[in-house]
Design a protein around this motif. Structure first.
Motif, PDB file in Angstrom:
ATOM      1  N   GLY A  88       0.818  -1.199   0.000  1.00  0.00           N
ATOM      2  CA  GLY A  88       0.000   0.000   0.000  1.00  0.00           C
ATOM      3  C   GLY A  88       0.852   1.248   0.000  1.00  0.00           C
ATOM      4  N   ALA A  89       0.252   2.350  -0.359  1.00  0.00           N
ATOM      5  CA  ALA A  89       0.970   3.619  -0.429  1.00  0.00           C
ATOM      6  C   ALA A  89       1.185   4.206   0.963  1.00  0.00           C
ATOM      7  CB  ALA A  89       0.191   4.607  -1.293  1.00  0.00           C
ATOM      8  N   ALA A  90       2.297   4.932   1.095  1.00  0.00           N
ATOM      9  CA  ALA A  90       2.626   5.630   2.335  1.00  0.00           C
ATOM     10  C   ALA A  90       3.602   6.751   1.997  1.00  0.00           C
ATOM     11  CB  ALA A  90       3.216   4.673   3.368  1.00  0.00           C
ATOM     12  N   TYR A 140       1.774  -7.264  12.878  1.00  0.00           N
ATOM     13  CA  TYR A 140       1.326  -5.917  12.552  1.00  0.00           C
ATOM     14  C   TYR A 140       0.128  -5.499  13.410  1.00  0.00           C
ATOM     15  CZ  TYR A 140       3.838  -7.740   8.528  1.00  0.00           C
ATOM     16  OH  TYR A 140       4.764  -8.347   7.735  1.00  0.00           O
ATOM     17  N   ARG A 141       0.104  -4.209  13.738  1.00  0.00           N
ATOM     18  CA  ARG A 141      -1.020  -3.678  14.514  1.00  0.00           C
ATOM     19  C   ARG A 141      -1.292  -2.241  14.088  1.00  0.00           C
ATOM     20  NH1 ARG A 141      -0.425  -3.744  20.899  1.00  0.00           N
ATOM     21  NH2 ARG A 141       1.081  -2.083  20.458  1.00  0.00           N
ATOM     22  N   GLY A 142      -2.564  -1.889  14.033  1.00  0.00           N
ATOM     23  CA  GLY A 142      -2.953  -0.520  13.692  1.00  0.00           C
ATOM     24  C   GLY A 142      -4.305  -0.215  14.289  1.00  0.00           C
ATOM     25  N   SER A 143      -4.750   1.026  14.171  1.00  0.00           N
ATOM     26  CA  SER A 143      -6.004   1.446  14.768  1.00  0.00           C
ATOM     27  C   SER A 143      -6.720   2.451  13.864  1.00  0.00           C
ATOM     28  CB  SER A 143      -5.758   2.079  16.136  1.00  0.00           C
ATOM     29  OG  SER A 143      -6.954   2.637  16.665  1.00  0.00           O
ATOM     30  N   PHE A 144      -8.042   2.385  13.905  1.00  0.00           N
ATOM     31  CA  PHE A 144      -8.859   3.353  13.189  1.00  0.00           C
ATOM     32  C   PHE A 144      -9.208   4.553  14.077  1.00  0.00           C
ATOM     33  CE2 PHE A 144      -9.590  -0.394  10.540  1.00  0.00           C
ATOM     34  CZ  PHE A 144      -9.516   0.156   9.269  1.00  0.00           C
ATOM     35  N   ALA A 145      -8.536   4.702  15.201  1.00  0.00           N
ATOM     36  CA  ALA A 145      -8.792   5.833  16.095  1.00  0.00           C
ATOM     37  C   ALA A 145      -8.678   7.188  15.386  1.00  0.00           C
ATOM     38  CB  ALA A 145      -7.867   5.770  17.306  1.00  0.00           C
ATOM     39  N   PRO A 189      -0.152   2.470   8.082  1.00  0.00           N
ATOM     40  CA  PRO A 189      -0.796   3.498   7.255  1.00  0.00           C
ATOM     41  C   PRO A 189      -2.179   3.006   6.840  1.00  0.00           C
ATOM     42  CG  PRO A 189       0.827   2.305   5.967  1.00  0.00           C
ATOM     43  CD  PRO A 189       0.993   1.842   7.389  1.00  0.00           C
ATOM     44  N   LEU A 190      -3.038   3.931   6.436  1.00  0.00           N
ATOM     45  CA  LEU A 190      -4.419   3.578   6.119  1.00  0.00           C
ATOM     46  C   LEU A 190      -4.508   2.449   5.108  1.00  0.00           C
ATOM     47  CD1 LEU A 190      -7.460   4.083   6.322  1.00  0.00           C
ATOM     48  CD2 LEU A 190      -7.197   5.823   4.538  1.00  0.00           C
ATOM     49  N   SER A 191      -3.687   2.472   4.071  1.00  0.00           N
ATOM     50  CA  SER A 191      -3.773   1.444   3.035  1.00  0.00           C
ATOM     51  C   SER A 191      -3.585   0.046   3.617  1.00  0.00           C
ATOM     52  CB  SER A 191      -2.730   1.707   1.941  1.00  0.00           C
ATOM     53  OG  SER A 191      -1.420   1.739   2.489  1.00  0.00           O
ATOM     54  N   LEU A 192      -2.562  -0.136   4.436  1.00  0.00           N
ATOM     55  CA  LEU A 192      -2.292  -1.446   5.008  1.00  0.00           C
ATOM     56  C   LEU A 192      -3.232  -1.757   6.170  1.00  0.00           C
ATOM     57  CD1 LEU A 192       1.605  -1.657   4.898  1.00  0.00           C
ATOM     58  CD2 LEU A 192      -0.094  -2.274   3.162  1.00  0.00           C
ATOM     59  N   LEU A 193      -3.712  -0.738   6.855  1.00  0.00           N
ATOM     60  CA  LEU A 193      -4.674  -0.954   7.933  1.00  0.00           C
ATOM     61  C   LEU A 193      -5.950  -1.575   7.385  1.00  0.00           C
ATOM     62  CD1 LEU A 193      -5.470  -0.528  10.914  1.00  0.00           C
ATOM     63  CD2 LEU A 193      -6.226   1.776  10.278  1.00  0.00           C
ATOM     64  N   VAL A 194      -6.450  -1.034   6.272  1.00  0.00           N
ATOM     65  CA  VAL A 194      -7.648  -1.610   5.656  1.00  0.00           C
ATOM     66  C   VAL A 194      -7.329  -2.996   5.095  1.00  0.00           C
ATOM     67  CG1 VAL A 194      -9.378  -1.340   3.831  1.00  0.00           C
ATOM     68  CG2 VAL A 194      -8.655   0.644   5.177  1.00  0.00           C
ATOM     69  N   GLY A 195      -6.128  -3.173   4.537  1.00  0.00           N
ATOM     70  CA  GLY A 195      -5.743  -4.492   4.054  1.00  0.00           C
ATOM     71  C   GLY A 195      -5.732  -5.524   5.162  1.00  0.00           C
ATOM     72  N   ALA A 196      -5.171  -5.162   6.317  1.00  0.00           N
ATOM     73  CA  ALA A 196      -5.158  -6.076   7.462  1.00  0.00           C
ATOM     74  C   ALA A 196      -6.577  -6.366   7.931  1.00  0.00           C
ATOM     75  CB  ALA A 196      -4.329  -5.475   8.593  1.00  0.00           C
ATOM     76  N   TRP A 197      -7.423  -5.343   7.932  1.00  0.00           N
ATOM     77  CA  TRP A 197      -8.821  -5.538   8.342  1.00  0.00           C
ATOM     78  C   TRP A 197      -9.530  -6.516   7.412  1.00  0.00           C
ATOM     79  CZ3 TRP A 197     -13.458  -4.201   5.857  1.00  0.00           C
ATOM     80  CH2 TRP A 197     -14.606  -4.277   6.655  1.00  0.00           C
ATOM     81  N   LEU A 198      -9.286  -6.404   6.112  1.00  0.00           N
ATOM     82  CA  LEU A 198      -9.889  -7.332   5.162  1.00  0.00           C
ATOM     83  C   LEU A 198      -9.401  -8.758   5.385  1.00  0.00           C
ATOM     84  CD1 LEU A 198      -9.787  -5.222   1.864  1.00  0.00           C
ATOM     85  CD2 LEU A 198     -11.837  -5.953   3.102  1.00  0.00           C
ATOM     86  N   LEU A 199      -8.111  -8.925   5.613  1.00  0.00           N
ATOM     87  CA  LEU A 199      -7.569 -10.267   5.830  1.00  0.00           C
ATOM     88  C   LEU A 199      -8.112 -10.883   7.114  1.00  0.00           C
ATOM     89  CD1 LEU A 199      -3.883  -9.675   4.694  1.00  0.00           C
ATOM     90  CD2 LEU A 199      -5.539 -11.204   3.606  1.00  0.00           C
TER      91      LEU A 199
END
Length: 197
Positions: A53-55, A65-70, A94-104
């Motif tokens: 994903g872009a960053a 990996y860990r991220g948050s939608f906060a 980053p948002l791109s990979l955060l959404v990717g992780a959420w999908l997986l």
């Protein structure tokens, strides 16, 4: 070993129902298409899935990996993979990979057994030559799959997504529409894959 499957999914934070709130149903079709695309990746026989994903800069991220939608108003944490000691390799996606992780993470555990996760970011301003060089190093030593998290914006657009013109393609594109051709973006190499937990 060969690339056995690939998919492109968009990464608007509104794809996540908790973020979209009352508008979540408006993206039901897109969410279902993304789920189907990711499920096909995991069922392809790949031993690892690389998410790109872009960053702000290109980097190979450290498993797990860990991220948050906060930052988007919802304290929803997403984790992908894990280690016995609970250590986190990359905290803050980053948002791109955060959404990717959420999908997986939406794929049932029975569909991801034995699959390793890898994540890499690509700087938006990387030259095409760097893209070609990094892309040449994408081959792994086991069958692998690629999930590209795209913005869904046409080249030269002022931040507005393209307007879809047809339904989702059956095999490689999850977003419901034919998006205009973009200037090629680079891919990045990765570190050794971790194991799904």
């Amino acid at each position: 070993m060969p690339l056995v499957a690939a998919a492109v999914c968009p990464h608007p934070p509104l794809l996540v129902p908790e973020v979209a709130g009352a508008a979540a149903s408006e993206l039901d079709d897109l969410r279902a298409a993304c789920d189907a695309a990711v499920a096909r990746l995991c069922a392809s026989g790949a031993r690892s899935v690389l998410v790109i994903g872009a960053a702000d800069r290109s980097a190979d991220l450290t498993f797990p990996y860990r991220g948050s939608f906060a930052p988007w108003g919802v304290p929803l944490q997403v984790r992908l993979g894990g280690l016995p000691d609970g250590r986190v390799g990359t905290d803050g996606l980053p948002l791109s990979l955060l959404v990717g992780a959420w999908l997986l993470r939406r794929v049932p555990p029975s569909g991801t057994g034995g699959i390793g996760w890898r994540m890499a970011t690509v700087g938006a301003d990387e030259p095409v030559e760097t893209c070609a060089a990094l892309g040449a190093r994408l081959a792994g030593n086991q069958p692998w799959a690629l999930l590209v998290m795209g913005t869904g914006r046409p080249a030269g657009a002022s931040g507005r997504p393209a307007t879809p013109t047809r339904g989702p393609r059956r095999t490689t594109r999850a977003s419901p529409g034919r998006w205009p051709r973009r200037t090629p973006r680079p891919c990045s190499a990765w570190t050794r894959p971790g194991r799904h937990n």
